[in-house]
Design a protein around this motif. Structure first.
Motif, PDB file in Angstrom:
ATOM      1  N   GLN A 133       0.834  -1.196   0.000  1.00 22.31           N
ATOM      2  CA  GLN A 133       0.000   0.000   0.000  1.00 22.31           C
ATOM      3  C   GLN A 133       0.868   1.244   0.000  1.00 22.31           C
ATOM      4  O   GLN A 133       1.808   1.376   0.788  1.00 22.31           O
ATOM      5  N   LEU A 134       0.523   2.178  -0.893  1.00 27.15           N
ATOM      6  CA  LEU A 134       1.269   3.419  -0.985  1.00 27.15           C
ATOM      7  C   LEU A 134       0.880   4.398   0.111  1.00 27.15           C
ATOM      8  O   LEU A 134       1.712   5.134   0.618  1.00 27.15           O
ATOM      9  N   PHE A 135      -0.399   4.421   0.457  1.00 26.54           N
ATOM     10  CA  PHE A 135      -0.892   5.383   1.418  1.00 26.54           C
ATOM     11  C   PHE A 135      -1.397   4.635   2.657  1.00 26.54           C
ATOM     12  O   PHE A 135      -2.472   4.069   2.663  1.00 26.54           O
ATOM     13  N   VAL A 136      -0.585   4.654   3.697  1.00 28.58           N
ATOM     14  CA  VAL A 136      -0.901   3.942   4.929  1.00 28.58           C
ATOM     15  C   VAL A 136      -1.521   4.929   5.916  1.00 28.58           C
ATOM     16  O   VAL A 136      -0.970   5.991   6.176  1.00 28.58           O
ATOM     17  N   VAL A 137      -2.667   4.565   6.459  1.00 30.97           N
ATOM     18  CA  VAL A 137      -3.383   5.425   7.406  1.00 30.97           C
ATOM     19  C   VAL A 137      -2.912   5.112   8.813  1.00 30.97           C
ATOM     20  O   VAL A 137      -2.992   3.979   9.272  1.00 30.97           O
ATOM     21  N   ASP A 175      -7.070   2.128   9.528  1.00 27.91           N
ATOM     22  CA  ASP A 175      -6.128   2.303  10.633  1.00 27.91           C
ATOM     23  C   ASP A 175      -5.840   0.979  11.333  1.00 27.91           C
ATOM     24  O   ASP A 175      -4.798   0.817  11.954  1.00 27.91           O
ATOM     25  N   GLN A 176      -6.740   0.018  11.227  1.00 23.92           N
ATOM     26  CA  GLN A 176      -6.539  -1.297  11.841  1.00 23.92           C
ATOM     27  C   GLN A 176      -5.603  -2.173  11.029  1.00 23.92           C
ATOM     28  O   GLN A 176      -5.313  -3.304  11.426  1.00 23.92           O
ATOM     29  N   GLY A 177      -5.135  -1.675   9.888  1.00 25.41           N
ATOM     30  CA  GLY A 177      -4.177  -2.425   9.084  1.00 25.41           C
ATOM     31  C   GLY A 177      -4.808  -3.329   8.041  1.00 25.41           C
ATOM     32  O   GLY A 177      -4.126  -4.160   7.442  1.00 25.41           O
ATOM     33  N   LEU A 178      -6.105  -3.185   7.815  1.00 21.52           N
ATOM     34  CA  LEU A 178      -6.770  -4.009   6.802  1.00 21.52           C
ATOM     35  C   LEU A 178      -6.423  -3.526   5.397  1.00 21.52           C
ATOM     36  O   LEU A 178      -6.158  -2.355   5.181  1.00 21.52           O
ATOM     37  N   LYS A 179      -6.439  -4.433   4.455  1.00 22.18           N
ATOM     38  CA  LYS A 179      -6.160  -4.102   3.062  1.00 22.18           C
ATOM     39  C   LYS A 179      -7.402  -3.471   2.440  1.00 22.18           C
ATOM     40  O   LYS A 179      -8.515  -3.612   2.939  1.00 22.18           O
ATOM     41  N   GLU A 184     -10.386  -5.780   1.811  1.00 28.02           N
ATOM     42  CA  GLU A 184     -11.085  -6.183   3.033  1.00 28.02           C
ATOM     43  C   GLU A 184     -11.984  -5.065   3.557  1.00 28.02           C
ATOM     44  O   GLU A 184     -13.126  -5.297   3.947  1.00 28.02           O
ATOM     45  N   VAL A 185     -11.449  -3.848   3.550  1.00 29.37           N
ATOM     46  CA  VAL A 185     -12.219  -2.687   4.001  1.00 29.37           C
ATOM     47  C   VAL A 185     -13.414  -2.476   3.076  1.00 29.37           C
ATOM     48  O   VAL A 185     -14.535  -2.244   3.528  1.00 29.37           O
ATOM     49  N   ALA A 186     -13.186  -2.571   1.782  1.00 31.47           N
ATOM     50  CA  ALA A 186     -14.249  -2.370   0.790  1.00 31.47           C
ATOM     51  C   ALA A 186     -15.352  -3.403   0.967  1.00 31.47           C
ATOM     52  O   ALA A 186     -16.542  -3.071   0.919  1.00 31.47           O
ATOM     53  N   ASP A 187     -14.980  -4.654   1.180  1.00 26.63           N
ATOM     54  CA  ASP A 187     -15.976  -5.715   1.370  1.00 26.63           C
ATOM     55  C   ASP A 187     -16.808  -5.479   2.629  1.00 26.63           C
ATOM     56  O   ASP A 187     -18.015  -5.689   2.631  1.00 26.63           O
ATOM     57  N   VAL A 242     -18.320  -0.939  -0.475  1.00 28.47           N
ATOM     58  CA  VAL A 242     -17.889   0.051  -1.462  1.00 28.47           C
ATOM     59  C   VAL A 242     -16.819  -0.571  -2.348  1.00 28.47           C
ATOM     60  O   VAL A 242     -16.351  -1.683  -2.097  1.00 28.47           O
ATOM     61  N   ASP A 243     -16.415   0.145  -3.371  1.00 26.31           N
ATOM     62  CA  ASP A 243     -15.361  -0.327  -4.258  1.00 26.31           C
ATOM     63  C   ASP A 243     -14.000  -0.097  -3.606  1.00 26.31           C
ATOM     64  O   ASP A 243     -13.820   0.851  -2.839  1.00 26.31           O
ATOM     65  N   SER A 244     -13.042  -0.945  -3.932  1.00 28.77           N
ATOM     66  CA  SER A 244     -11.703  -0.781  -3.349  1.00 28.77           C
ATOM     67  C   SER A 244     -11.046   0.520  -3.810  1.00 28.77           C
ATOM     68  O   SER A 244     -10.198   1.067  -3.102  1.00 28.77           O
ATOM     69  N   ALA A 245     -11.454   1.041  -4.967  1.00 25.78           N
ATOM     70  CA  ALA A 245     -10.919   2.328  -5.438  1.00 25.78           C
ATOM     71  C   ALA A 245     -11.351   3.455  -4.502  1.00 25.78           C
ATOM     72  O   ALA A 245     -10.598   4.412  -4.274  1.00 25.78           O
ATOM     73  N   THR A 246     -12.543   3.357  -3.946  1.00 22.02           N
ATOM     74  CA  THR A 246     -13.033   4.356  -2.993  1.00 22.02           C
ATOM     75  C   THR A 246     -12.172   4.343  -1.730  1.00 22.02           C
ATOM     76  O   THR A 246     -11.828   5.399  -1.188  1.00 22.02           O
ATOM     77  N   VAL A 247     -11.812   3.171  -1.285  1.00 18.53           N
ATOM     78  CA  VAL A 247     -10.958   3.051  -0.099  1.00 18.53           C
ATOM     79  C   VAL A 247      -9.583   3.648  -0.386  1.00 18.53           C
ATOM     80  O   VAL A 247      -9.059   4.430   0.408  1.00 18.53           O
TER      81      VAL A 247
END
Length: 115
Positions: A5-9, A43-47, A50-53, A57-62
């Motif tokens: 991931q390029l952008f880590v929260v 912030d919990q480290g999910l990809k 996983e967050v999108a599912d 929402v779409d993974s692009a939104t995440v």
């Protein structure tokens, strides 16, 4: 093996608390609510997938929300900038002429104005 991931929260404790409060109480728009939840899950480290599912929402939104947070901070990620409005098709003088024409009597042989 996934892509890095390029952008880590990484939320501060204050940001995490603010987002948690936003999602639990108060009246906010659905978009802001969704973005807040995306940031909390990120912030919990999910990809992204996983967050999108989890949020439907779409993974692009995440990915977009993560990027906005990393580049501009919490406020930039939650609230989108105002979009420019379309320029008027008629200037004020042309608008006045159009209104005067349509308020006048209909052309000869017609009961009313038409397009």
């Amino acid at each position: 093996m996934g892509r890095k991931q390029l952008f880590v929260v990484r939320l501060s404790e204050e940001e995490r608390q603010k987002l948690t409060e936003l999602t639990r109480k108060g009246v906010i728009s659905a978009r802001v609510m969704t973005r807040a939840r995306l940031l909390l899950l990120s912030d919990q480290g999910l990809k992204d997938r996983e967050v999108a599912d989890r949020q439907g929402v779409d993974s692009a939104t995440v990915a977009y929300t993560r990027r906005k947070y990393v580049e501009g901070g919490l406020q930039a990620a939650l609230v989108e900038k105002a979009r420019p409005k379309q320029a008027p098709k008629l200037n004020p003088q042309q608008t006045a002429i159009l209104i005067a024409e349509t308020c006048s009597n209909a052309p000869e042989g017609r009961a009313s104005w038409s397009m």
